[in-house]
Design a protein around this motif. Structure first.
Motif, short mmCIF file in Angstrom:
data_model
loop_
_atom_site.label_atom_id
_atom_site.label_comp_id
_atom_site.label_asym_id
_atom_site.label_seq_id
_atom_site.Cartn_x
_atom_site.Cartn_y
_atom_site.Cartn_z
N MET A 104 7.20 -20.50 7.14
CA MET A 104 6.79 -20.24 8.33
C MET A 104 6.09 -18.92 8.42
SD MET A 104 8.12 -20.83 12.17
CE MET A 104 9.27 -19.93 11.98
N ALA A 139 7.07 -25.78 15.71
CA ALA A 139 7.33 -25.83 13.91
C ALA A 139 8.68 -26.13 13.93
CB ALA A 139 6.97 -24.45 13.46
N ALA A 153 3.92 -23.61 8.30
CA ALA A 153 3.85 -23.61 9.78
C ALA A 153 3.16 -22.48 10.56
CB ALA A 153 5.09 -24.04 10.02
N THR A 210 0.00 -24.98 14.07
CA THR A 210 0.05 -24.77 15.23
C THR A 210 -0.49 -24.29 16.27
OG1 THR A 210 2.05 -22.93 15.63
CG2 THR A 210 2.51 -25.06 15.45
#
Length: 428
Positions: free
Chosen positions: A252, A266, A341, A374
């Protein structure tokens, strides 16, 4: 072979009837679960769930007499107003009886609410999802020694004594050797006492009874109730058995552009993927890697709650993942999954390095790599391409074990996950 399960069900309920009900109302329940997920965190998917469905789903087909033919007799107790042949007028204004209030448009359905267990909820939750077919041929098996039943032995620790088999062998030996029972001894003693009490006593009969009693008592003392040859202990051997295991890498972006709402999106996807993998593998490890311009393996709390500033260099996270794979998770023994993510930002100069790592090293050892972008607002459409989305689009068209989707709200998580792992949409 027919097996009848006579175990008691919880709360005196019939488990068989419950399963038949779930099968009959499966479509309604699946829709109710999807609706409930909109207001429920994905991290809570391992718990029970209350589900409400229409009572119409509970009805079963049945045969009955036609209402428009034949003669029907009714008994109306308490009638003092009507006689045979009278036509009863329909009540005006809906005041003909008691009942729950109807809907404004004249149509409505009663609702039926019940609680699904954790196992039932997950079975229906992932009913039409599966791992891609291309992965099935690549599952690695790790041979691990496990205890397995290997018959019986005549010696062993007391904890492994098989009482049922021991008593069965003891009974068979006593019956074969004709060991007298307590009842036989008591009966001979009673006959002897009665013979001695007779007047005049029959000396020959008393002597015979004493001889028989002495023989029976000696035989009972000689033949033991349980002999060492009767003992039967459960025997176990260690045999190699395959055990499937997987590791899930969560990557991430932790830069300032990844706000808390985007991190929450996420997290929901990561948790859903973890629960899904747990249904296919005996053991699932999770590795959290967060990155800005540098990457590091962290714990879950730091992964989602830590605050850092700096630019975004995704290749550092991919390099860290490869380092961990080489050190701890050999592709020969582990099924490797990765979920990344990001909000789509990355230095343009870093994208060639990212694509090279994915094409040449990561996707060759991964069972599946999912990229979740996202987004919010005007960026949530395919016409607006971020640097990462533009670069990854080429890989998605060439690699069968790479997929990418966008999410903008919590209610988008399950549809996106369903699209990635749909049983009808995965690659063959």
């Amino acid at each position: 072979m027919q097996i009848v399960d006579r175990r008691l069900n919880p709360k005196a309920k019939s488990l068989g009837n419950r399963q038949r009900f779930l099968r009959r109302a499966k479509a309604e329940i699946r829709e109710a679960i999807k609706d409930s997920l909109k207001s429920r965190k994905v991290a809570e998917t391992e718990g029970a769930e209350k589900v409400t469905i229409r009572s119409k789903s509970l009805r079963e087909p049945a045969f009955s007499l036609g209402r428009n033919s034949g003669q029907h007799d009714y008994v109306l107790p308490g009638n003092e107003e009507y006689k045979v042949g009278d036509e009863i007028p329909k009540p005006q204004g809906g005041a003909g009886g008691r009942g729950s209030q109807g809907s404004a448009d004249g149509e409505g359905q009663d609702e039926f609410t019940f609680t699904l267990t954790k196992e039932e909820f997950l079975d229906l939750f992932f009913d039409d999802l599966k791992l891609p077919n291309l992965i099935k041929v690549k599952l690695k098996d790790l041979k691990a020694p496990k205890l397995a039943r290997a018959g019986y032995t005549s010696d062993g620790p007391p904890a492994r004594l098989n009482r049922t088999r021991t008593m069965r062998k003891s009974l068979g030996r006593r019956m074969a050797l004709r060991r007298p029972s307590e009842a036989e001894i008591d009966q001979l003693e009673a006959e002897l006492a009665a013979a001695e009490a007779e007047s005049p006593a029959d000396a020959a009969r008393v002597a015979e009874l004493k001889k028989r009693l002495e023989y029976k008592q000696r035989l009972r003392r000689t033949i033991a109730y349980i002999d060492p040859i009767d003992l039967a202990y459960n025997r176990f051997e260690r045999v190699p058995k395959p055990t499937t295991q997987a590791v899930m890498f969560c990557l991430m972006d932790a830069s300032a552009s990844m706000t808390e709402p985007l991190k929450d999106l996420a997290k929901r996807f990561f948790m859903l993927l973890h629960v899904f993998l747990m249904r296919y593998y005996r053991e699932v490890h999770i590795v959290f890697i967060r990155h800005t311009s540098t990457a590091a393996e962290v714990d879950e709390e730091t992964f989602f709650r830590g605050t850092e500033t700096g630019g975004t260099v995704i290749s550092t996270a991919l390099d860290e993942m490869l380092k961990i794979v080489r050190d701890r998770y050999s592709p020969a023994d582990w099924n490797i999954y990765a979920a990344q993510a990001s909000d789509g930002d990355n230095f343009h100069d870093d994208m060639p390095r990212c694509l090279e790592l994915l094409d040449d090293e990561i996707l060759t050892v991964c069972q599946y790599f999912a990229y979740i972008e996202t987004a919010h607002g005007e960026r949530f459409n395919d016409s607006v391409e971020t640097p990462v989305w533009h670069g990854y689009s080429d890989i998605a068209g060439r690699q069968r074990n790479f997929a990418m989707r966008r999410v903008a709200a919590p209610e988008d998580i399950y549809p996106v996950f369903h699209e990635l792992f749909s049983a009808s949409g995965v690659a063959a």
